[in-house]
Design an enzyme around this catalytic site. Structure first.
Site, PDB file in Angstrom:
ATOM      1  N   ASP A  30       3.486 -11.766  44.363  1.00 51.12           N
ATOM      2  CA  ASP A  30       4.942 -11.730  44.209  1.00 51.12           C
ATOM      3  C   ASP A  30       5.456 -12.908  43.378  1.00 51.12           C
ATOM      4  OD1 ASP A  30       7.347 -10.560  44.531  1.00 51.12           O
ATOM      5  OD2 ASP A  30       7.456 -10.800  46.699  1.00 51.12           O
ATOM      6  N   CYS A  86      11.436 -11.750  48.892  1.00 55.07           N
ATOM      7  CA  CYS A  86      12.640 -12.110  48.121  1.00 55.07           C
ATOM      8  C   CYS A  86      13.605 -13.018  48.896  1.00 55.07           C
ATOM      9  CB  CYS A  86      13.370 -10.871  47.632  1.00 55.07           C
ATOM     10  SG  CYS A  86      12.356  -9.430  47.381  1.00 55.07           S
ATOM     11  N   HIS A 102       9.483 -14.486  41.823  1.00 51.97           N
ATOM     12  CA  HIS A 102      10.903 -14.304  41.564  1.00 51.97           C
ATOM     13  C   HIS A 102      11.324 -15.334  40.556  1.00 51.97           C
ATOM     14  CE1 HIS A 102      10.466 -12.310  45.461  1.00 51.97           C
ATOM     15  NE2 HIS A 102      11.328 -11.465  44.929  1.00 51.97           N
ATOM     16  N   HIS A 118      12.706  -9.760  39.942  1.00 51.05           N
ATOM     17  CA  HIS A 118      11.531  -9.578  40.808  1.00 51.05           C
ATOM     18  C   HIS A 118      10.423  -9.043  39.906  1.00 51.05           C
ATOM     19  CE1 HIS A 118      14.254  -9.098  44.467  1.00 51.05           C
ATOM     20  NE2 HIS A 118      15.070  -8.747  43.492  1.00 51.05           N
ATOM     21  N   LYS A 122      14.795  -0.979  36.906  1.00 54.52           N
ATOM     22  CA  LYS A 122      13.480  -1.620  36.834  1.00 54.52           C
ATOM     23  C   LYS A 122      12.602  -0.984  35.793  1.00 54.52           C
ATOM     24  CE  LYS A 122      11.573   1.239  40.488  1.00 54.52           C
ATOM     25  NZ  LYS A 122      10.497   1.336  41.421  1.00 54.52           N
ATOM     26  N   ARG A 148       4.841  -3.944  56.739  1.00 51.73           N
ATOM     27  CA  ARG A 148       5.741  -2.784  56.839  1.00 51.73           C
ATOM     28  C   ARG A 148       5.176  -1.789  57.837  1.00 51.73           C
ATOM     29  NH1 ARG A 148       7.191  -2.434  50.400  1.00 51.73           N
ATOM     30  NH2 ARG A 148       8.001  -4.554  50.327  1.00 51.73           N
ATOM     31  N   GLN A 201       1.454  -8.948  48.243  1.00 49.94           N
ATOM     32  CA  GLN A 201       2.022  -8.799  46.903  1.00 49.94           C
ATOM     33  C   GLN A 201       1.693 -10.034  46.075  1.00 49.94           C
ATOM     34  OE1 GLN A 201       6.072  -8.455  48.221  1.00 49.94           O
ATOM     35  NE2 GLN A 201       6.046  -6.231  47.948  1.00 49.94           N
TER      36      GLN A 201
HETATM   37 ZN   LIG Z   1      11.514  -9.497  45.311  1.00 53.85          ZN
END
Ligand SMILES: [Zn+2]
Ligand SMILES: [Zn+2]
Length: 626
Positions: free
Chosen positions: A368, A319, A370, A500, A454, A348, A366
């Site tokens: 991912d 992000c 945005h 997200h 979410k 992580r 991910q």
């Molecule tokens: Zn994010």
């Protein structure tokens, strides 16, 4: 109808009662319901207790259920509760009271000035017992309570401190609806510095049929364990030298992963997303700005550059990087929404004890994305993401019976980042979008201070297991922290909203779920081994070679077995690797330019011209047929 979690939780009390009657010195801790049953934690002291003792506890529980015991509730103040517990010698429960009172738990109990107890009694006779007990308690006549000889009160079976709810009577429970399955160690309140307790886990359902179906599912799950399939089909590797939680993709695994990634990108591409790329390192200031440094630092890996003498962090999420991509543009309202997509690996620092194959990893890729939009655009954007999610999971055959959890703040709103009005707006936008898109959603109160409202999508796999996979999260916070803006119609700077979203959750988790969902045989489009060609004798090798070339030229993942093994052995080997199609080549096939096809999944056999077969396979691949 009594809901299942109430039944499960009531059974946990019955288990505690059974354990106490078999082991009178045991101390009881807590016993919540779980997703598939319940557990209760006990301190057995020096007494041995193992899985071999579960049968006797189970038997005792069935006896208790047939006694038609009532669950009777009593509410008392804190000091009475303490005395009740000390007379019962239940130290863990006493500690809980202290913690409730000091507000130690982010729990609703602390809001109440009463503590509730449940008494289990059989053959309930109000005149004899209920009134006696309730007068002791209501009059705060603890002297009498302490003098009460519990053995004399034969029909009082068990007392537990609990807010409930429970069934009113054990006759509402099915004595064959549960099974004690396992014993594990668990620390009191989950803290390793506390006493180690013995946790007894159980499965519990509404009736025997549901329980049997669950037990069958567990058996099925063992057969499709991704660790076994991953090793046998050579999909991925865990290396001691590289470290735990860092799975490596073998060529076959990489094919599955790339097909997933390719499909995900296809779904985004025609919905206005752009591909971006961001590096794996960033300075700490990035995470100070994003606010992750405060909440997330202990989960992050720190990297030191010996030459630059600078410290970096491996990114724990993408992000903040994507915020920087947006910030380097002067967007106007005509450019909105701006949508970025990046399958990216983040890191992580999970504890090594918790790492396991693809289920818990330190390097998480991910899928991912945005997107930056105006408040008025949230609903449409959520719809577009929802369409992607539905397409993806429909293709995988996982949309039967799915549901969506809408996470909103629980009562204590002061604990959350962000102002009240933006929270309300975000929750409202997600709920409206859920309604408009006919999502089967449930509002769920949760208490993660750092995250925003979410939508989490829960899908079921081939054997009925539920997986939390896709997610859509509305965020008003990061655009603020990074001071993002675009120019609106009035030539003013306006703050965008960030959404997200992840469709597969992570590629590792996605692969884990798909390996177990499809169990050994992937659909053709995902399969690393689509076709294998088996010439029966060396004299057919040349034709087999031309078949192989023809298929490979159409990007079909084909192989051939030119060994001198007998056909039976070649077929066995091909089946071991779970090829979707096995082509056997004899003289006839060679002469007629055909192939003898065995479909590994359906076991169908056919003879087709090579061209027909090739075209059929291309079609099956392109349509991502199941
Ligand atoms: Zn994010
Ligand atoms: Zn309870």
């Amino acid at each position: 109808m009594i809901d299942l979690s109430t039944k499960r939780h009531s059974l946990s009390h019955i288990m505690a009662q059974a354990v106490k009657s078999l082991y009178p010195d045991v101390k009881i801790a807590t016993g919540p319901d779980t997703e598939d049953g319940f557990y209760y934690d006990f301190d057995f002291g020096t007494t041995e207790f193992s899985e071999t003792n579960l049968k006797e506890v189970e038997k005792k529980m069935k006896q208790i259920i047939t006694q038609n015991q009532d669950f009777k509730k009593f509410e008392v103040d804190y000091s009475t509760a303490r005395k009740v517990l000390s007379s019962m010698n239940e130290a863990f429960k006493s500690e809980l009271i202290d913690r409730f009172e000091s507000g130690d738990f982010k729990n609703k109990e602390k809001l109440s000035d009463k503590i509730s107890f449940y008494f289990n009694v059989s053959k309930w006779k109000p005149s004899e017992y209920y009134e006696k007990l309730s007068s002791f308690l209501s009059e705060n006549n603890l002297q009498k309570f302490e003098e009460l000889d519990w053995d004399q009160v034969k029909n009082l079976k068990f007392i537990d401190m609990c807010t409930g709810p429970h069934v009113a009577n054990t006759r509402e429970l099915d004595a064959n609806s549960f099974k004690l399955v396992r014993v594990a160690g668990a620390y009191w309140l989950g803290n390793a510095e506390n006493t180690q307790l013995t946790r007894i886990y159980a499965f519990a359902f509404n009736n025997k049929e549901e329980l049997d179906a669950h037990l069958h599912m567990i058996e099925e799950a063992k057969k499709r364990d991704h660790r076994i399939i991953g090793a046998k089909l050579k999909l991925f590797t865990i290396s001691d030298l590289i470290g735990p939680g860092l799975p490596l993709m073998q060529p076959a695994g990489m094919i599955v992963r790339q097909e997933i990634e390719k499909y995900l990108w296809e779904l985004h591409q025609d919905r206005g997303y752009d591909r971006v790329w961001t590096p794996h390192l960033a300075k700490e200031t990035l995470y100070e700005t994003s606010g992750h440094a405060g909440h997330y630092l202990e989960d992050m890996f720190k990297v030191f550059g010996w030459t630059s003498k600078e410290t970096f962090f491996l990114k724990p999420m993408n992000c903040p990087h994507h915020m920087q991509l947006f910030a380097d543009n002067q967007f106007s309202y005509r450019d909105m929404p701006v949508r970025y997509f990046e399958p990216a690996t983040v890191y992580r620092d999970e504890k090594s004890g918790q790492l396991s194959w693809l289920t818990r990893v330190r390097a998480i890729t991910q899928d991912d994305g945005h997107l930056f939009c105006r408040v008025s655009q949230i609903k449409d954007e959520v719809k577009s993401i929802t369409d992607i999610i539905k397409s993806y999971y429909t293709t995988l055959g996982m949309t039967d019976d799915y549901w969506v959890s809408l996470s909103v703040r629980w009562d204590d709103k002061s604990k959350y980042l962000g102002t009240e009005d933006v929270w309300q707006l975000a929750e409202w936008a997600l709920e409206e979008a859920s309604k408009e898109n006919n999502l089967p959603y449930k509002r769920v109160e949760w208490e993660a201070a750092f995250y925003w409202p979410k939508l989490d999508f829960m899908f079921k796999d081939a054997i009925g297991r539920e997986w939390q996979l896709a997610t859509i999260q509305c965020d008003f916070n990061l655009p603020n922290r990074f001071n993002l803006s675009f120019t609106n119609e009035n030539n003013e700077q306006e703050r965008p909203v960030v959404i997200h979203r992840a469709i597969s959750g992570s590629l590792e988790r996605g692969m884990w779920v798909l390996i177990e969902h499809f169990a050994w045989v992937f659909p053709l489009w995902l399969s690393p081994r689509q076709v294998t060609i088996l010439p029966v004798l060396p004299m057919f090798d040349e034709y087999a070679e031309s078949v192989l070339k023809e298929l490979r030229s159409a990007w079909i993942r084909a192989s051939a077995d030119f060994s001198t093994d007998w056909l039976n052995k070649k077929v066995r080997n091909a089946e071991k690797m779970h090829n979707n199609y096995i082509l056997v080549i004899w003289e006839q096939e060679m002469q007629n330019k055909t192939v003898s096809v065995r479909n590994y999944r359906t076991k169908d056999q056919s003879v087709e011209s090579l061209i027909d077969f090739k075209n059929r396979i291309i079609e099956e691949y392109k349509t991502r047929a199941l």
